[in-house]
Write a protein that holds these residues in place. Structure first.
Motif, mmCIF file in Angstrom:
data_model
loop_
_atom_site.group_PDB
_atom_site.id
_atom_site.type_symbol
_atom_site.label_atom_id
_atom_site.label_comp_id
_atom_site.label_asym_id
_atom_site.label_seq_id
_atom_site.Cartn_x
_atom_site.Cartn_y
_atom_site.Cartn_z
ATOM 1 N N CYS A 82 0.863 -1.183 0.000
ATOM 2 C CA CYS A 82 0.000 0.000 0.000
ATOM 3 C C CYS A 82 0.900 1.235 0.000
ATOM 4 C CB CYS A 82 -0.912 0.015 1.221
ATOM 5 S SG CYS A 82 -1.911 1.510 1.369
ATOM 6 N N ASN A 83 0.769 2.040 -1.036
ATOM 7 C CA ASN A 83 1.565 3.260 -1.172
ATOM 8 C C ASN A 83 0.864 4.394 -0.427
ATOM 9 O OD1 ASN A 83 2.987 5.517 -1.913
ATOM 10 N ND2 ASN A 83 3.021 5.053 -4.104
ATOM 11 N N GLY A 84 1.343 4.690 0.783
ATOM 12 C CA GLY A 84 0.801 5.796 1.560
ATOM 13 C C GLY A 84 1.755 6.971 1.624
ATOM 14 N N ASP A 94 -5.043 10.670 1.626
ATOM 15 C CA ASP A 94 -4.615 9.379 2.168
ATOM 16 C C ASP A 94 -4.388 9.468 3.674
ATOM 17 O OD1 ASP A 94 -4.753 8.483 -0.392
ATOM 18 O OD2 ASP A 94 -2.592 8.304 -0.706
ATOM 19 N N VAL A 112 -8.499 -0.027 4.876
ATOM 20 C CA VAL A 112 -7.341 -0.242 4.020
ATOM 21 C C VAL A 112 -6.755 -1.634 4.251
ATOM 22 C CG1 VAL A 112 -5.048 0.609 3.396
ATOM 23 C CG2 VAL A 112 -6.871 2.233 3.993
ATOM 24 N N MET A 139 -6.359 -4.616 1.436
ATOM 25 C CA MET A 139 -5.089 -5.283 1.153
ATOM 26 C C MET A 139 -5.211 -6.793 1.303
ATOM 27 S SD MET A 139 -2.326 -2.770 3.023
ATOM 28 C CE MET A 139 -0.922 -3.774 2.519
ATOM 29 N N ILE A 167 2.714 -1.585 4.310
ATOM 30 C CA ILE A 167 2.165 -0.235 4.151
ATOM 31 C C ILE A 167 3.328 0.725 4.268
ATOM 32 C CG2 ILE A 167 0.613 1.513 5.073
ATOM 33 C CD1 ILE A 167 -1.130 -0.673 6.170
ATOM 34 N N ASN A 221 -0.767 -0.633 -4.892
ATOM 35 C CA ASN A 221 -1.865 0.321 -5.064
ATOM 36 C C ASN A 221 -1.794 1.354 -3.954
ATOM 37 O OD1 ASN A 221 -3.889 -2.352 -6.206
ATOM 38 N ND2 ASN A 221 -3.426 -0.537 -7.419
ATOM 39 N N ASN A 222 -2.455 2.475 -4.158
ATOM 40 C CA ASN A 222 -2.397 3.495 -3.112
ATOM 41 C C ASN A 222 -3.534 3.317 -2.116
ATOM 42 O OD1 ASN A 222 -4.672 4.714 -4.433
ATOM 43 N ND2 ASN A 222 -3.980 6.709 -3.709
ATOM 44 N N VAL A 223 -3.558 4.155 -1.096
ATOM 45 C CA VAL A 223 -4.505 4.032 0.015
ATOM 46 C C VAL A 223 -5.943 4.053 -0.484
ATOM 47 C CG1 VAL A 223 -5.406 5.218 2.055
ATOM 48 C CG2 VAL A 223 -2.934 5.004 1.729
ATOM 49 N N THR A 242 -7.234 3.461 -3.400
ATOM 50 C CA THR A 242 -7.591 2.298 -4.223
ATOM 51 C C THR A 242 -7.985 1.125 -3.340
ATOM 52 O OG1 THR A 242 -5.977 3.045 -5.880
ATOM 53 C CG2 THR A 242 -6.834 0.808 -6.104
ATOM 54 N N PHE A 243 -7.163 0.819 -2.345
ATOM 55 C CA PHE A 243 -7.482 -0.284 -1.432
ATOM 56 C C PHE A 243 -8.755 -0.008 -0.631
ATOM 57 C CE2 PHE A 243 -2.859 -1.549 -1.670
ATOM 58 C CZ PHE A 243 -3.097 -2.798 -2.233
#
Length: 551
Positions: A208-210, A220, A231, A235, A249, A336-338, A340-341
């Motif tokens: 997870c790209n935060g 985010d 989130v 995931m 994360i 994926n980013n925050v 999206t999840f």
């Protein structure tokens, strides 16, 4: 914990969550406005009174309207009080207690010196145009209590995926939903998942790209502060779909509250058996760990992010191979980013057709935006894709503080400045790209008529110049030269040929840089040259300056 235990617990907690209470926002902007002191004083006031019916206080996540904090809401009436101070606690408790009595509904709107806010969720445009999916729990549940999340159907989507769906069924649902990555590029989420799933069996990772680094962006951060379990569940569903057993994360150290809430959520989920080994008594194992970044903007780029997780310097790498094929430690990796999840669990619960019915033909669902800059109502919103910029800036945002809007910057340093005459443009991926901007992660900075657009371009170029990792020459040297040219223009020392050089250099940096930071760094310059060329020409040295016409 098995499915029956989860459902029983959810039903019991739902009754508690729906009981009359005072909800105090205790994250983000409200926290910086002394919200904790407000909540504590309300608790003290309640404790000193013998109230019937009893009254409860709950610290919750972001309510959206950050510029009016601290925010306090009386539920289930939905009465919102803004800019509350600790000194307001006695009158607020009195007002709320009277309102809770059935024979005096909302009586104190006329009798109390503490008036309900005019920003009522049921009436004010800031709220009425919103369609909360990602933010449906924000401002309602306590982010530090897993039981609150369970009461809102939390983790039911994960059980549904594990017991009723195969991994390919899950990927099909995400693909059919049309969900696109909310980190900026808009890549189809289902296609990315299917690519990872098709890799040979073995070690796979979910990340997870935060690492949210755009100036003026706080979407985010707010989601992680307000609803961290959402989130985690997204995931876990993704890991089941692609065959991964380990997740990370990645979050910047500048978000201490989000990190704290994530750590709490992870401990609670592990204790309840919702993460770890044999989740819901199934063969599925999945572990999530947190990795804290040092705040380098380039680590928002996925290959640089993975290098940072591996303990290396956060530098981007050429692609292919893409992370889906060879990512973290050379293994297939889903990133994926925050946001999206945070969309995953609702899609699994409600079905792909439900999500397809929201948004536009090519941009499905909703998008979370942070409104900032010279605007009346700063804060967090979630609107269907296709909502116009004018609705967001003028209706929801209430317009600029003084006068009229001049432009709005979308997409942060990677985006562009969109002029007021284009505010009827629907907000979707394709429309913003045609205007020379991007969706980005969702930051929107509104500018008024006093804003110098050349100086805005220079500000974002200075940001990109300082954040460049220095690996490739076009970005390392090109951003410096672009910044120097913009400074020369702002100082009134530039000539016609300097504008021509500026445009040519923008195209070179855009076409030849290694990663997305360099490729998108010229966007603020190109968009301001396109829509605000008169401001450049006004600053030019008089000799021959009027002959230049940007493309």
């Amino acid at each position: 914990m098995d499915l029956q235990e989860l459902q029983t617990l959810a039903e019991r907690e739902q009754e508690i969550l729906d009981a009359p209470c005072i909800r105090c926002c205790t994250v983000g902007g409200c926290l910086s406005a002394n919200a904790l002191a407000v909540k504590e004083q309300i608790e003290v006031e309640i404790a000193t009174q013998d109230l019937n019916p009893p009254m409860h206080v709950r610290g919750v996540g972001c309510m959206g309207l950050c510029s009016r904090g601290p925010l306090v809401r009386l539920d289930p009436a939905g009465i919102l009080y803004d800019q509350v101070t600790p000194e307001d606690a006695p009158e607020l408790v009195h007002a709320c207690h009277k309102t809770l009595q059935p024979h005096l509904p909302k009586a104190l709107s006329n009798s109390s010196p503490l008036q309900p806010s005019s920003y009522q969720p049921r009436h004010h445009p800031f709220f009425t145009l919103q369609h909360p999916i990602v933010l449906e729990n924000s401002g309602h549940i306590d982010p530090k209590e897993i039981k609150d999340y369970m009461a809102q159907k939390g983790y039911l989507a994960l059980t549904q995926a594990l017991y009723d769906m195969t991994p390919s069924d899950v990927i099909d649902q995400i693909t059919q939903s049309g969900l696109r990555g909310r980190g900026g590029g808009g890549y189809p989420t289902g296609l990315k998942w299917s690519t990872v799933a098709k890799m040979p069996p073995g070690q796979k990772y979910v990340i997870c790209n935060g690492d949210e680094g755009d100036p003026g962006a706080f979407m985010d951060r707010s989601v992680l502060e307000s609803d961290p379990h959402r989130v985690l569940e997204g995931m876990a569903i993704a890991a089941y779909a692609v065959g991964a057993n380990q997740g990370y994360i990645y979050i910047r150290g500048e978000y201490p509250l989000a990190i704290n809430h994530l750590e709490t959520a992870l401990r609670q989920a592990r204790k309840q058996g919702l993460l770890g080994s044999q989740i819901f008594e199934s063969p599925f194992d999945f572990r999530i760990d947190i990795r804290i970044g040092a705040g380098a903007f380039v680590c928002g780029e996925e290959t640089a992010l993975m290098a940072s997780i591996e303990g290396k310097r956060g530098l981007p790498h050429p692609r292919p191979p893409y992370p889906a094929e060879s990512g973290l430690w050379g293994c297939p990796t889903l990133i994926n980013n925050v946001e999206t999840f945070a969309n995953i669990a609702p899609i699994i619960r409600n079905g792909a057709e439900w999500f397809v019915g929201i948004g536009t033909d090519k941009s499905k669902g909703t998008k979370v935006f942070s409104l900032a800059g010279k605007i009346q109502n700063t804060g967090l919103i979630e609107v269907p894709m296709g909502t116009s910029l004018r609705q967001i800036v003028e209706q929801m945002g209430g317009g600029v503080l003084d006068g009229s809007a001049k432009a709005v910057q979308t997409g942060g340093p990677s985006g562009g400045c969109i002029p007021a005459h284009a505010f009827d443009t629907p907000v979707d991926y394709e429309s913003l790209t045609r205007l020379g901007s991007i969706m980005g992660s969702g930051g929107m900075i509104v500018m008024d008529q006093a804003t110098n657009m050349v100086d805005v371009a220079r500000f974002f170029m200075e940001f990109c110049m300082e954040e460049s990792c220095g690996k490739c020459v076009p970005c390392r040297a090109g951003t410096v030269q672009l910044y120097q040219l913009l400074t020369k223009i702002c100082d009134g020392k530039a000539r016609k040929e300097d504008l021509e050089s500026l445009n040519q250099l923008c195209e070179m940096v855009k076409d030849t840089s290694l990663c997305g930071l360099g490729k998108s760094a010229p966007n603020p310059i190109l968009s301001t040259l396109r829509f605000f060329k008169d401001e450049y020409l006004t600053l030019m040295h008089n000799e021959g300056s009027g002959d230049y016409h940007p493309p």
